[in-house]
Design a protein around this motif. Structure first.
Motif, PDB file in Angstrom:
ATOM      1  N   ILE A 407      -4.582   2.386  -0.173  1.00 21.23           N
ATOM      2  CA  ILE A 407      -4.716   1.355   0.848  1.00 21.23           C
ATOM      3  C   ILE A 407      -4.391   1.934   2.210  1.00 21.23           C
ATOM      4  CG2 ILE A 407      -3.672  -0.782   1.722  1.00 21.23           C
ATOM      5  CD1 ILE A 407      -3.509  -1.834  -0.951  1.00 21.23           C
ATOM      6  N   VAL A 408      -5.173   1.593   3.214  1.00 23.78           N
ATOM      7  CA  VAL A 408      -4.805   1.986   4.573  1.00 23.78           C
ATOM      8  C   VAL A 408      -4.471   0.746   5.389  1.00 23.78           C
ATOM      9  CG1 VAL A 408      -6.000   4.196   4.710  1.00 23.78           C
ATOM     10  CG2 VAL A 408      -7.270   2.114   5.203  1.00 23.78           C
ATOM     11  N   HIS A 409      -3.538   0.929   6.300  1.00 25.25           N
ATOM     12  CA  HIS A 409      -3.078  -0.143   7.181  1.00 25.25           C
ATOM     13  C   HIS A 409      -2.665  -1.397   6.418  1.00 25.25           C
ATOM     14  CE1 HIS A 409      -4.112   2.266  10.567  1.00 25.25           C
ATOM     15  NE2 HIS A 409      -5.382   2.290  10.270  1.00 25.25           N
ATOM     16  N   GLY A 410      -2.224  -1.208   5.196  1.00 25.81           N
ATOM     17  CA  GLY A 410      -1.739  -2.339   4.411  1.00 25.81           C
ATOM     18  C   GLY A 410      -2.794  -3.405   4.166  1.00 25.81           C
ATOM     19  N   THR A 411      -4.037  -3.089   4.401  1.00 27.57           N
ATOM     20  CA  THR A 411      -5.071  -4.125   4.371  1.00 27.57           C
ATOM     21  C   THR A 411      -6.361  -3.677   3.701  1.00 27.57           C
ATOM     22  OG1 THR A 411      -4.228  -5.065   6.426  1.00 27.57           O
ATOM     23  CG2 THR A 411      -6.490  -5.637   5.843  1.00 27.57           C
ATOM     24  N   TYR A 412      -6.741  -2.414   3.962  1.00 26.48           N
ATOM     25  CA  TYR A 412      -8.051  -1.975   3.506  1.00 26.48           C
ATOM     26  C   TYR A 412      -7.932  -1.089   2.279  1.00 26.48           C
ATOM     27  CZ  TYR A 412      -8.876  -3.598   8.184  1.00 26.48           C
ATOM     28  OH  TYR A 412      -8.886  -4.361   9.307  1.00 26.48           O
ATOM     29  N   ILE A 413      -8.545  -1.562   1.194  1.00 20.64           N
ATOM     30  CA  ILE A 413      -8.506  -0.805  -0.052  1.00 20.64           C
ATOM     31  C   ILE A 413      -9.654   0.200  -0.029  1.00 20.64           C
ATOM     32  CG2 ILE A 413      -8.702  -0.965  -2.561  1.00 20.64           C
ATOM     33  CD1 ILE A 413      -7.872  -3.982  -2.185  1.00 20.64           C
ATOM     34  N   ILE A 414      -9.314   1.465  -0.267  1.00 16.24           N
ATOM     35  CA  ILE A 414     -10.346   2.500  -0.308  1.00 16.24           C
ATOM     36  C   ILE A 414     -10.707   2.753  -1.764  1.00 16.24           C
ATOM     37  CG2 ILE A 414     -10.949   4.866   0.363  1.00 16.24           C
ATOM     38  CD1 ILE A 414     -10.125   3.275   2.766  1.00 16.24           C
ATOM     39  N   CYS A 415     -11.991   2.777  -2.071  1.00 15.85           N
ATOM     40  CA  CYS A 415     -12.455   3.037  -3.434  1.00 15.85           C
ATOM     41  C   CYS A 415     -13.603   4.025  -3.380  1.00 15.85           C
ATOM     42  CB  CYS A 415     -12.996   1.769  -4.087  1.00 15.85           C
ATOM     43  SG  CYS A 415     -11.870   0.414  -4.133  1.00 15.85           S
ATOM     44  N   MET A 421     -18.263   5.880  -0.735  1.00 15.57           N
ATOM     45  CA  MET A 421     -16.911   5.408  -0.520  1.00 15.57           C
ATOM     46  C   MET A 421     -16.982   3.956  -0.061  1.00 15.57           C
ATOM     47  SD  MET A 421     -14.142   7.118   2.000  1.00 15.57           S
ATOM     48  CE  MET A 421     -14.316   6.347   3.578  1.00 15.57           C
ATOM     49  N   PHE A 422     -16.034   3.155  -0.554  1.00 19.03           N
ATOM     50  CA  PHE A 422     -16.061   1.735  -0.219  1.00 19.03           C
ATOM     51  C   PHE A 422     -14.741   1.323   0.410  1.00 19.03           C
ATOM     52  CE2 PHE A 422     -18.961   2.611  -3.589  1.00 19.03           C
ATOM     53  CZ  PHE A 422     -20.087   1.863  -3.269  1.00 19.03           C
ATOM     54  N   ILE A 423     -14.820   0.433   1.363  1.00 16.36           N
ATOM     55  CA  ILE A 423     -13.612  -0.093   1.999  1.00 16.36           C
ATOM     56  C   ILE A 423     -13.627  -1.604   1.816  1.00 16.36           C
ATOM     57  CG2 ILE A 423     -12.272  -0.207   4.124  1.00 16.36           C
ATOM     58  CD1 ILE A 423     -13.886   2.220   5.103  1.00 16.36           C
ATOM     59  N   ILE A 424     -12.563  -2.108   1.215  1.00 15.30           N
ATOM     60  CA  ILE A 424     -12.504  -3.526   0.899  1.00 15.30           C
ATOM     61  C   ILE A 424     -11.367  -4.170   1.664  1.00 15.30           C
ATOM     62  CG2 ILE A 424     -12.035  -5.174  -0.972  1.00 15.30           C
ATOM     63  CD1 ILE A 424     -13.339  -3.019  -2.830  1.00 15.30           C
ATOM     64  N   ASP A 425     -11.651  -5.285   2.294  1.00 12.73           N
ATOM     65  CA  ASP A 425     -10.613  -6.037   2.999  1.00 12.73           C
ATOM     66  C   ASP A 425      -9.874  -6.887   1.963  1.00 12.73           C
ATOM     67  OD1 ASP A 425      -9.405  -8.374   4.234  1.00 12.73           O
ATOM     68  OD2 ASP A 425     -10.470  -7.838   6.077  1.00 12.73           O
ATOM     69  N   GLN A 426      -8.590  -6.608   1.753  1.00 12.02           N
ATOM     70  CA  GLN A 426      -7.888  -7.264   0.634  1.00 12.02           C
ATOM     71  C   GLN A 426      -7.810  -8.776   0.792  1.00 12.02           C
ATOM     72  OE1 GLN A 426      -4.066  -5.178   0.682  1.00 12.02           O
ATOM     73  NE2 GLN A 426      -3.070  -6.927   1.671  1.00 12.02           N
ATOM     74  N   HIS A 427      -7.659  -9.249   2.017  1.00 18.59           N
ATOM     75  CA  HIS A 427      -7.612 -10.698   2.196  1.00 18.59           C
ATOM     76  C   HIS A 427      -8.985 -11.317   1.949  1.00 18.59           C
ATOM     77  CE1 HIS A 427      -6.820 -14.712   3.670  1.00 18.59           C
ATOM     78  NE2 HIS A 427      -7.759 -14.582   4.590  1.00 18.59           N
ATOM     79  N   ALA A 428     -10.002 -10.750   2.551  1.00 19.90           N
ATOM     80  CA  ALA A 428     -11.349 -11.309   2.400  1.00 19.90           C
ATOM     81  C   ALA A 428     -11.762 -11.329   0.933  1.00 19.90           C
ATOM     82  CB  ALA A 428     -12.350 -10.511   3.237  1.00 19.90           C
ATOM     83  N   ALA A 429     -11.439 -10.247   0.198  1.00 20.30           N
ATOM     84  CA  ALA A 429     -11.821 -10.169  -1.210  1.00 20.30           C
ATOM     85  C   ALA A 429     -11.073 -11.222  -2.023  1.00 20.30           C
ATOM     86  CB  ALA A 429     -11.543  -8.770  -1.756  1.00 20.30           C
ATOM     87  N   ASP A 544      -0.024  -7.718   3.395  1.00 20.11           N
ATOM     88  CA  ASP A 544       0.782  -7.962   2.198  1.00 20.11           C
ATOM     89  C   ASP A 544       0.772  -6.713   1.328  1.00 20.11           C
ATOM     90  OD1 ASP A 544       1.241 -10.508   2.992  1.00 20.11           O
ATOM     91  OD2 ASP A 544       0.093 -11.496   1.404  1.00 20.11           O
ATOM     92  N   VAL A 545       1.935  -6.365   0.805  1.00 13.91           N
ATOM     93  CA  VAL A 545       1.983  -5.165  -0.027  1.00 13.91           C
ATOM     94  C   VAL A 545       1.464  -5.488  -1.424  1.00 13.91           C
ATOM     95  CG1 VAL A 545       3.472  -3.411  -1.023  1.00 13.91           C
ATOM     96  CG2 VAL A 545       3.961  -4.326   1.258  1.00 13.91           C
ATOM     97  N   ILE A 546       0.464  -4.764  -1.881  1.00  9.31           N
ATOM     98  CA  ILE A 546      -0.005  -4.958  -3.250  1.00  9.31           C
ATOM     99  C   ILE A 546      -0.018  -3.635  -3.987  1.00  9.31           C
ATOM    100  CG2 ILE A 546      -1.342  -7.036  -2.723  1.00  9.31           C
ATOM    101  CD1 ILE A 546      -3.874  -5.378  -2.876  1.00  9.31           C
ATOM    102  N   THR A 547       0.095  -3.733  -5.318  1.00  8.86           N
ATOM    103  CA  THR A 547       0.223  -2.515  -6.124  1.00  8.86           C
ATOM    104  C   THR A 547      -1.121  -2.114  -6.709  1.00  8.86           C
ATOM    105  OG1 THR A 547       0.555  -3.783  -8.114  1.00  8.86           O
ATOM    106  CG2 THR A 547       2.528  -3.262  -6.822  1.00  8.86           C
ATOM    107  N   MET A 548      -1.179  -0.931  -7.309  1.00 11.18           N
ATOM    108  CA  MET A 548      -2.416  -0.475  -7.927  1.00 11.18           C
ATOM    109  C   MET A 548      -2.939  -1.462  -8.975  1.00 11.18           C
ATOM    110  SD  MET A 548      -4.547   1.675  -7.129  1.00 11.18           S
ATOM    111  CE  MET A 548      -4.632   2.903  -5.856  1.00 11.18           C
ATOM    112  N   PRO A 549      -2.057  -1.945  -9.870  1.00  9.44           N
ATOM    113  CA  PRO A 549      -2.589  -2.929 -10.837  1.00  9.44           C
ATOM    114  C   PRO A 549      -3.150  -4.162 -10.128  1.00  9.44           C
ATOM    115  CG  PRO A 549      -0.431  -2.160 -11.539  1.00  9.44           C
ATOM    116  CD  PRO A 549      -0.665  -1.589 -10.185  1.00  9.44           C
ATOM    117  N   ASP A 550      -2.509  -4.554  -9.041  1.00  7.19           N
ATOM    118  CA  ASP A 550      -3.048  -5.668  -8.263  1.00  7.19           C
ATOM    119  C   ASP A 550      -4.458  -5.354  -7.789  1.00  7.19           C
ATOM    120  OD1 ASP A 550      -0.567  -6.822  -8.480  1.00  7.19           O
ATOM    121  OD2 ASP A 550       0.093  -6.248  -6.455  1.00  7.19           O
ATOM    122  N   ILE A 551      -4.594  -4.123  -7.288  1.00  5.68           N
ATOM    123  CA  ILE A 551      -5.909  -3.722  -6.769  1.00  5.68           C
ATOM    124  C   ILE A 551      -6.953  -3.752  -7.878  1.00  5.68           C
ATOM    125  CG2 ILE A 551      -7.233  -1.832  -5.751  1.00  5.68           C
ATOM    126  CD1 ILE A 551      -4.693  -0.989  -4.277  1.00  5.68           C
TER     127      ILE A 551
END
Ligand code: ZN
Ligand code: ZN
Length: 590
Positions: A407-415, A421-429, A544-551
């Motif tokens: 995760i970068v900036h506590g918000t964007y999940i990199i996959c 490469m994909f960038i996911i907005d954790q709130h939007a998702a 919000d801090v989320i963990t790998m299983p959360d992701i």
């Protein structure tokens, strides 16, 4: 034989001639539609000073003989309309002939025309024929209107700025070009070419000519029919949008029309795919029996009404929603570099590029993390107890599997996956996932309820309580068990199971807020509003801090949604750098 017939008085009276020539655009419209009626395959519009000084329209149509070329300027003569019924037959462009004498009466006109046998040149000043003589024999018509309104200074004053007049003409010709892809349209103002379409009959090519390659490369074809209507055309990917409706072109039996109802229906169909207040590009062709088109149509406003509107909106809605739910719609982080509108081969390659074929068999290899996975559990911010149709994933994996990296900036999940490469907005998702779950629960009237151990007491300001009181039935319908308790207070004893477990009271307050602030109790709209409000407030936030299983959980839930690509407000949930984009950025590929 003369192609022009004299209109009967009844019809003539129905048409307010003066209205037709208020703008430069109206003059151009009249002349261009004459050219179309004359079966032209090339129509060239040349303006000087946005048409206020001079308008010249040249076509290669069938032309006129000498008799018709003079008749064309006499009032109430028309080649198209014979009876009032014809007016409403939207297959013909209609209203031809009436405006030409009006235009001539406020300008100087030079008409050169040839039907291939005789060439005729007619000169008029203020509507009076000054000269008629023979001229050269190139088949077609060219008509030059100069000094528009020279003899009516009052009217001239009402012309808007040169820019507005030109913008209106350009918009009109763009729509005509989209209506008639087989006709080549050219627009030139003060020697500058503004429009030049190919006229090769290909609608997508014309879209390219008008809106440019970036737009054309992000359009998808649509098609559909029912008993009453047949529709076809192109709609844009949701990522491509405008702040106004000018990218929406409606054609009914090839005629450019306006209809707020249809525009609204299109916007509804893009529902949650597109950011609020944004509009897609759409060229929608509607074919219909002219009898289904409402007769109360105003000639200059281009507004139409259909007698079977529901049948039409249902069809449009179905076709657009189906199309949107059949595509992988991940916006690319890097736009293609496009400088020129006219490279066809590039267009061919590009416009299906996002139609990726999903490879079901390809499993992403074991996921490993160098990431602390012992962090607190996803804060229980998921919703259980709701049966989401798990088949969706199997039937419609719109999102390929991806391996989360971090995760970068506590918000964007990199996959990543083999595509890129994909960038996911954790709130939007999370918001999309929760939105679909709430919406599903609400619209299926899920009635499972949970008793609360200690009843919630909710007190409202008097005015809000009064509104809520009127809508107690809605709360009951939603599955709340409650009673009034003293003044302006209710006590909630049980609530629907689909409420988020970790903060049911907060969710209940949100629902009450929606009820109190809502005027529209259309069930669908209400459900949607509740779902969006809850989803936004109850989902993990940016930061919000989320963990790998959360992701992992988030990704797998996102893949189950009907539309994994946007949040319910229409913001993207995911963007991508394709493998190729990365190679290009690092100059590994050119
Ligand atoms: Zn939100
Ligand atoms: Zn949102």
């Amino acid at each position: 034989m003369s192609k022009i017939k004299v209109m009967n008085e009844d019809l003539a009276n129905k048409i307010a001639a003066g209205e037709v020539v208020e703008r430069v655009m109206n003059v151009v419209k009249e002349l261009v539609e004459n050219s179309i009626d004359a079966e032209a395959s090339i129509i060239k519009v040349e303006l000087f000073e946005s048409g206020v000084k001079e308008i010249k329209v040249t076509d290669d149509g069938i032309g006129m003989d000498k008799e018709d070329s003079i008749m064309a300027f006499s009032r109430h003569a028309t080649s198209k309309l014979k009876t009032l019924d014809d007016l409403f037959n939207i297959n013909s462009l209609g209203f031809r002939g009436e405006a030409l004498p009006s235009i001539a009466s406020v300008s100087n006109v030079l008409l050169k025309t040839s039907d291939g046998k005789v060439g005729t040149m007619v000169t008029l000043e203020g509507g009076i024929v000054k000269e008629v003589k023979s001229c050269d024999l190139v088949k077609g018509t060219s008509i030059t209107i100069s000094n528009l309104f020279y003899n009516t200074p009052v009217r001239l004053k009402y012309l808007k700025s040169l820019y507005t007049e030109l913008a209106n003409v350009s918009d009109y010709l763009s729509k005509m070009a989209l209506s008639y892809p087989s006709i080549k349209f050219i627009l030139i103002n003060d020697s500058k070419e503004l429009i030049n379409t190919s006229g090769n009959g290909d609608l997508l090519k014309t879209i390219n000519n008008i809106y440019g390659l970036v737009v054309a490369s992000k359009m998808m074809e649509i098609k559909g029919e029912n008993d009453d209507y047949k529709i076809s055309g192109y709609i844009s990917y949701p990522e491509l949008s405008k702040s106004n409706r000018s990218g929406i072109t409606l054609l009914v039996n090839n005629r450019y029309v306006k209809s707020n109802e249809i525009v609204r229906c299109i916007l509804d169909s893009y529902h949650t795919y597109i950011f609020k207040d944004r509009c897609p590009y759409v060229v929608l062709k509607i074919e219909v029996d002219p009898f289904l088109v409402d007769v109360n149509v105003h000639p200059t406003k281009m507004e139409v009404k259909f007698s079977k509107m529901d049948s039409l909106t249902n069809l449009i809605n179905k076709v657009i929603s189906d199309r949107l739910s059949n595509k992988t719609l991940i916006p690319k982080a890097i736009e293609e570099n496009v400088e020129d509108n006219y490279y066809e081969d590039k267009l061919e390659v590009n416009y299906e590029v996002n139609d990726r074929i999903v490879d079901k068999d390809k499993k992403v290899e074991e996921i490993k993390f160098d990431f602390d996975i012992t962090k607190k559990e996803f804060e229980n911010k998921e919703i259980d107890n709701i049966e989401i149709d798990n088949n969706i994933e199997e039937l419609n994996p719109r999102l390929k599997e991806m391996r989360p990296i971090g995760i970068v900036h506590g918000t964007y999940i990199i996959c990543e996956n083999p595509d890129g490469m994909f960038i996911i907005d954790q709130h939007a998702a999370a918001e999309r996932i929760n939105y679909e779950k709430y919406y599903h629960a609400l619209s299926t009237h899920s009635k499972n309820t949970i008793d609360v151990l200690i009843p919630y007491k909710i007190e409202l300001p008097n005015n809000e309580y009064l509104i809520l009181e009127k809508h107690f039935d809605i709360l009951k319908e939603l599955g709340f068990n409650f009673e009034e308790f003293g003044s302006n207070t209710i006590i909630i004893r049980s609530h629907p199971t689909w409420l988020p477990k970790y903060a049911p009271l907060e969710a209940i307050k949100k629902i009450i807020e929606v009820i109190v602030n809502n005027e529209d109790f259309d069930e669908d709209k209400f459900n949607e509003k509740v779902s969006i409000t809850l989803a936004c407030k109850m989902s993990i936030k940016a930061g919000d801090v989320i963990t790998m299983p959360d992701i992992e959980y988030l990704l797998s839930e996102l893949r189950k949604t009907k539309n994994p690509f946007t949040c319910p407000h229409g913001r993207p949930t995911i963007i991508t750098y394709t493998k190729y984009d990365l190679e290009k950025l690092f100059k590994r590929a050119m």
